[in-house]
Motif scaffolding. Sequence first.
Motif, PDB file in Angstrom:
ATOM      1  N   UNK A 144       3.558 -25.073 -24.108  1.00 43.79           N
ATOM      2  CA  UNK A 144       4.454 -24.734 -23.009  1.00 43.79           C
ATOM      3  C   UNK A 144       5.884 -25.123 -23.392  1.00 43.79           C
ATOM      4  N   UNK A 145       6.789 -24.182 -23.243  1.00 42.78           N
ATOM      5  CA  UNK A 145       8.193 -24.432 -23.568  1.00 42.78           C
ATOM      6  C   UNK A 145       8.918 -25.049 -22.377  1.00 42.78           C
ATOM      7  N   UNK A 146       9.999 -25.740 -22.678  1.00 43.08           N
ATOM      8  CA  UNK A 146      10.755 -26.399 -21.605  1.00 43.08           C
ATOM      9  C   UNK A 146      11.318 -25.411 -20.603  1.00 43.08           C
ATOM     10  N   UNK A 147      11.654 -24.204 -21.066  1.00 46.76           N
ATOM     11  CA  UNK A 147      12.261 -23.220 -20.174  1.00 46.76           C
ATOM     12  C   UNK A 147      11.248 -22.231 -19.603  1.00 46.76           C
ATOM     13  N   UNK A 148       9.966 -22.496 -19.794  1.00 47.87           N
ATOM     14  CA  UNK A 148       8.958 -21.571 -19.289  1.00 47.87           C
ATOM     15  C   UNK A 148       8.944 -21.532 -17.768  1.00 47.87           C
ATOM     16  N   UNK A 149       8.779 -20.336 -17.240  1.00 47.68           N
ATOM     17  CA  UNK A 149       8.511 -20.123 -15.828  1.00 47.68           C
ATOM     18  C   UNK A 149       7.080 -19.613 -15.700  1.00 47.68           C
ATOM     19  N   UNK A 150       6.617 -19.483 -14.482  1.00 49.12           N
ATOM     20  CA  UNK A 150       5.270 -18.936 -14.295  1.00 49.12           C
ATOM     21  C   UNK A 150       5.177 -17.530 -14.894  1.00 49.12           C
TER      22      UNK A 150
END
Length: 209
Positions: free
Chosen positions: A160-166
């Motif tokens: 999971x990346x820090x800037x990930x959204x759903x």
Amino acid sequence: MSKPFRIAVFASGSGSNFQAIADAVKAGKLDVRIELLVCDRPQALVVERANNAGVPVHTFRPKEYPSREAYELDILEILRSKHIDLVVLAGYMRILTPVLVDAYWGRMINVHPSLLPSFPGLHAVRQALEHGVKLTGITVHLVDGGLDSGPILAQRALEIRQDDTEASLSERIHPLEHELLPQVIQQIATGQIDLDHITNLKPKDGIQS
């Protein structure tokens, strides 16, 4: 000449996993016959995908039945008439009853967007983000009547990346599903995954939701 391995796919929405399965069959990577698509939303895009692939479709409207069991009895009759070897839940958004689960115990699989047993149920991607985990992924598992609790057949992890959204995380998860689900189906069809052995190790009513 050996008989074809027959599968039925259950889906409710756009059908990207159905398309991945159909594409794998067409490319010769998946040695099965898709005998049926079952869909609870007659206007869903997956119905169009099935029609384009020449796959027979059974659609229904749940509200037209008195109970879940009633429409599942109809579905079960169709599955049996087509001698289905494996039921594949690929984005099917309805709760199953023992009518189907018991009839196809050990012959029904589901793909879920998390590394089970973490984050079962709805909104698994959202759950992973809300819990702040660093790793998620997908799971293909047997359906046992519990909440995503059946024996795990295969998993793929995704950071999971820090800037990930759903939305962005879901978008990155989909290709993993499209790759792993057909692979697991092929392994079942060819006996590389021995479902009889797995189901003998775990009782059907072991872990429930």
